[in-house]
Design a protein around this motif. Structure first.
Motif, PDB file in Angstrom:
ATOM      1  N   ILE A 141       0.843  -1.206   0.000  1.00 33.16           N
ATOM      2  CA  ILE A 141       0.000   0.000   0.000  1.00 33.16           C
ATOM      3  C   ILE A 141       0.874   1.252   0.000  1.00 33.16           C
ATOM      4  N   PHE A 142       1.935   1.210   0.801  1.00 33.28           N
ATOM      5  CA  PHE A 142       2.859   2.353   0.863  1.00 33.28           C
ATOM      6  C   PHE A 142       3.509   2.606  -0.497  1.00 33.28           C
ATOM      7  N   LEU A 143       3.985   1.536  -1.135  1.00 31.65           N
ATOM      8  CA  LEU A 143       4.631   1.687  -2.439  1.00 31.65           C
ATOM      9  C   LEU A 143       3.617   2.093  -3.513  1.00 31.65           C
ATOM     10  N   GLY A 144       2.402   1.554  -3.425  1.00 35.74           N
ATOM     11  CA  GLY A 144       1.377   1.886  -4.416  1.00 35.74           C
ATOM     12  C   GLY A 144       0.865   3.305  -4.307  1.00 35.74           C
ATOM     13  N   ALA A 145       1.136   3.952  -3.154  1.00 42.60           N
ATOM     14  CA  ALA A 145       0.689   5.340  -2.991  1.00 42.60           C
ATOM     15  C   ALA A 145       1.514   6.308  -3.830  1.00 42.60           C
ATOM     16  N   PHE A 146       2.707   5.884  -4.230  1.00 42.74           N
ATOM     17  CA  PHE A 146       3.543   6.735  -5.070  1.00 42.74           C
ATOM     18  C   PHE A 146       3.112   6.604  -6.530  1.00 42.74           C
ATOM     19  N   PRO A 147       3.117   7.678  -7.302  1.00 41.39           N
ATOM     20  CA  PRO A 147       2.833   7.574  -8.739  1.00 41.39           C
ATOM     21  C   PRO A 147       3.839   6.663  -9.421  1.00 41.39           C
ATOM     22  N   TYR A 148       3.375   5.868 -10.361  1.00 40.66           N
ATOM     23  CA  TYR A 148       4.271   4.892 -10.987  1.00 40.66           C
ATOM     24  C   TYR A 148       5.416   5.566 -11.747  1.00 40.66           C
ATOM     25  N   PHE A 149       5.185   6.785 -12.267  1.00 37.66           N
ATOM     26  CA  PHE A 149       6.272   7.457 -12.977  1.00 37.66           C
ATOM     27  C   PHE A 149       7.337   7.947 -12.000  1.00 37.66           C
ATOM     28  N   TRP A 150       6.932   8.239 -10.734  1.00 35.94           N
ATOM     29  CA  TRP A 150       7.924   8.616  -9.722  1.00 35.94           C
ATOM     30  C   TRP A 150       8.784   7.401  -9.372  1.00 35.94           C
ATOM     31  N   LEU A 151       8.147   6.242  -9.217  1.00 37.42           N
ATOM     32  CA  LEU A 151       8.902   5.009  -8.983  1.00 37.42           C
ATOM     33  C   LEU A 151       9.835   4.726 -10.160  1.00 37.42           C
ATOM     34  N   ALA A 152       9.344   5.018 -11.368  1.00 35.75           N
ATOM     35  CA  ALA A 152      10.172   4.804 -12.561  1.00 35.75           C
ATOM     36  C   ALA A 152      11.423   5.682 -12.510  1.00 35.75           C
ATOM     37  N   MET A 153      11.269   6.945 -12.087  1.00 36.75           N
ATOM     38  CA  MET A 153      12.426   7.836 -12.005  1.00 36.75           C
ATOM     39  C   MET A 153      13.398   7.399 -10.916  1.00 36.75           C
ATOM     40  N   VAL A 154      12.870   6.880  -9.780  1.00 33.63           N
ATOM     41  CA  VAL A 154      13.735   6.384  -8.705  1.00 33.63           C
ATOM     42  C   VAL A 154      14.543   5.184  -9.191  1.00 33.63           C
ATOM     43  N   LEU A 155      13.867   4.241  -9.859  1.00 31.48           N
ATOM     44  CA  LEU A 155      14.565   3.069 -10.385  1.00 31.48           C
ATOM     45  C   LEU A 155      15.578   3.470 -11.460  1.00 31.48           C
ATOM     46  N   LEU A 156      15.182   4.429 -12.285  1.00 33.35           N
ATOM     47  CA  LEU A 156      16.088   4.900 -13.342  1.00 33.35           C
ATOM     48  C   LEU A 156      17.363   5.498 -12.748  1.00 33.35           C
ATOM     49  N   VAL A 200       4.859  -2.856 -12.100  1.00 35.28           N
ATOM     50  CA  VAL A 200       4.467  -3.961 -11.217  1.00 35.28           C
ATOM     51  C   VAL A 200       4.441  -3.512  -9.757  1.00 35.28           C
ATOM     52  N   ILE A 201       5.471  -2.809  -9.315  1.00 32.68           N
ATOM     53  CA  ILE A 201       5.535  -2.365  -7.919  1.00 32.68           C
ATOM     54  C   ILE A 201       4.355  -1.455  -7.581  1.00 32.68           C
ATOM     55  N   ALA A 202       3.998  -0.569  -8.513  1.00 37.88           N
ATOM     56  CA  ALA A 202       2.922   0.385  -8.263  1.00 37.88           C
ATOM     57  C   ALA A 202       1.546  -0.276  -8.244  1.00 37.88           C
ATOM     58  N   SER A 203       1.355  -1.367  -8.973  1.00 38.49           N
ATOM     59  CA  SER A 203       0.022  -1.974  -9.101  1.00 38.49           C
ATOM     60  C   SER A 203      -0.155  -3.267  -8.327  1.00 38.49           C
ATOM     61  N   LEU A 204       0.925  -3.833  -7.795  1.00 28.13           N
ATOM     62  CA  LEU A 204       0.858  -5.140  -7.136  1.00 28.13           C
ATOM     63  C   LEU A 204      -0.062  -5.117  -5.919  1.00 28.13           C
ATOM     64  N   GLY A 205       0.021  -4.054  -5.117  1.00 28.84           N
ATOM     65  CA  GLY A 205      -0.798  -3.975  -3.912  1.00 28.84           C
ATOM     66  C   GLY A 205      -2.285  -3.979  -4.201  1.00 28.84           C
ATOM     67  N   GLY A 206      -2.703  -3.322  -5.281  1.00 30.79           N
ATOM     68  CA  GLY A 206      -4.120  -3.287  -5.627  1.00 30.79           C
ATOM     69  C   GLY A 206      -4.672  -4.661  -5.943  1.00 30.79           C
ATOM     70  N   TRP A 207      -3.923  -5.437  -6.738  1.00 29.71           N
ATOM     71  CA  TRP A 207      -4.366  -6.796  -7.072  1.00 29.71           C
ATOM     72  C   TRP A 207      -4.419  -7.665  -5.815  1.00 29.71           C
ATOM     73  N   MET A 208      -3.409  -7.567  -4.949  1.00 25.83           N
ATOM     74  CA  MET A 208      -3.371  -8.403  -3.744  1.00 25.83           C
ATOM     75  C   MET A 208      -4.522  -8.067  -2.802  1.00 25.83           C
ATOM     76  N   LEU A 209      -4.751  -6.789  -2.538  1.00 27.68           N
ATOM     77  CA  LEU A 209      -5.803  -6.393  -1.604  1.00 27.68           C
ATOM     78  C   LEU A 209      -7.191  -6.712  -2.151  1.00 27.68           C
ATOM     79  N   SER A 210      -7.373  -6.558  -3.453  1.00 28.09           N
ATOM     80  CA  SER A 210      -8.655  -6.911  -4.068  1.00 28.09           C
ATOM     81  C   SER A 210      -8.951  -8.395  -3.898  1.00 28.09           C
ATOM     82  N   MET A 211      -7.942  -9.226  -4.169  1.00 35.04           N
ATOM     83  CA  MET A 211      -8.120 -10.669  -4.020  1.00 35.04           C
ATOM     84  C   MET A 211      -8.311 -11.040  -2.551  1.00 35.04           C
TER      85      MET A 211
END
Length: 325
Positions: A141-156, A200-211
């Motif tokens: 949930i914490f990781l999913g709260a960040f915009p995926y493009f921000w995570l992309a820039m951090v990984l980059l 994947v990091i940005a969207s993984l929490g949503g799939w897990m919590l939904s299931m």
């Protein structure tokens, strides 16, 4: 079968409405693509060339209904017009250049996040109170709260520039020519690691919590109690009875996500200079390329409708109750 045929009629109507709106909206806007292109090449085109450009882009003086029939006829022939930004290339050719890369990048990211998130949701719910159920959801949930493009820039920055562990841009190495070879495939896979990881990091929490939330309700059903009373194995109860029924809401979300794959992960593609549909859409907006925008929007709409039709078919297979409707 009646259920599928009824839904097929609704999807056909939605497809007709989308292509009709796709035709009307540019023609109701002030100006036209020919005028935008003429202004872009100010001083390089003769004034009489604007009429030829209007005909080439499908903006003529014919009555609107005749233009519509011409538009539909060309559409069924696979002709979406000419691109302004990439003139004189056809819109279909321009879209085709980014379609494969988008399907590869976003498709793999959606499949990985859906499969991994769903599996984690099933296991975490089945072993409620364990470390997987207690630690992983808050972290995701914490990781999913960040915009995926921000995570992309951090990984980059960290893995691309600082550590140099993975390539930082484009879809493959500039020193390799595209070919069906082990070297080229390995380069493509290496260039996908960072953008796929960000999505994947940005969207993984949503799939897990939904299931997980659906599984909690399913485990309280009588048929789960009956399966336990019959002495069935825990593995069979978890996957065959509980997970299969809890999967239905996630299947709907997966269908929507799969349909939007063609739109590309727009900002992620920009961060990594990945040559997909999202990158093409940005270029179309910047250059006021109405035909290309129309083609991309229509492709996305039809992809979403097609994905939802496949979801309906999966529903009939997964949930026998829908067959009696």
């Amino acid at each position: 079968m009646r259920h599928l045929l009824r839904n097929l009629g609704l999807y056909a109507f939605a497809a007709w409405a989308s292509l009709t709106l796709n035709f009307l909206i540019p023609r109701l806007m002030p100006g036209d693509p020919a005028s935008a292109m003429f202004a872009r090449f100010a001083g390089q085109l003769q004034p009489e060339a604007i009429d030829s450009l209007r005909v080439a882009f499908g903006f003529t003086d014919e009555p609107l209904h005749q233009q519509y029939f011409t538009y539909v006829a060309h559409l069924f022939q696979g002709d979406l017009g000419l691109s302004i930004a990439y003139f004189p290339s056809k819109v279909t050719d321009v879209i085709a250049t980014g379609l494969g890369w988008t399907l590869l990048l976003s498709g793999i990211a959606v499949i990985i996040s859906f499969a991994l998130g769903t599996a984690l949701g099933v296991v975490a719910t089945w072993k409620r109170g364990g470390w997987l159920d207690s630690v992983l959801p808050p972290v995701l949930i914490f990781l999913g709260a960040f915009p995926y493009f921000w995570l992309a820039m951090v990984l980059l920055y960290t893995l691309g520039f600082v550590l140099g562990a993975f390539p930082a841009r484009h879809a493959y190495s500039d020193t390799i020519a595209p070919a069906l070879s082990a070297e080229f495939i390995l380069s493509v896979m290496q260039h996908m690691v960072l953008p796929v990881s960000a999505i994947v990091i940005a969207s993984l929490g949503g799939w897990m919590l939904s299931m997980r939330s659906t599984m909690v309700g399913v485990l309280a059903e009588d048929y789960i109690t009956m399966a336990n009373a019959k002495g069935l194995s825990q593995k069979r109860i978890m996957f065959h009875y509980a997970a299969r029924n809890a999967l239905l809401p996630n299947i709907t979300g997966f269908g929507m996500a799969l349909g939007f794959v063609l739109s590309g992960s727009l900002l992620t593609e920009i961060v990594f200079s990945y040559p997909g549909q999202g990158y093409l859409l940005i270029q179309a907006v910047r250059n006021q390329d109405y035909p290309l925008m129309q083609g991309i929007f229509l492709t996305i709409t039809l992809a979403v409708l097609g994905a939802n039709l496949l979801v309906d078919i999966l529903y009939v297979w997964l949930d026998p109750r829908t067959r009696a409707r």
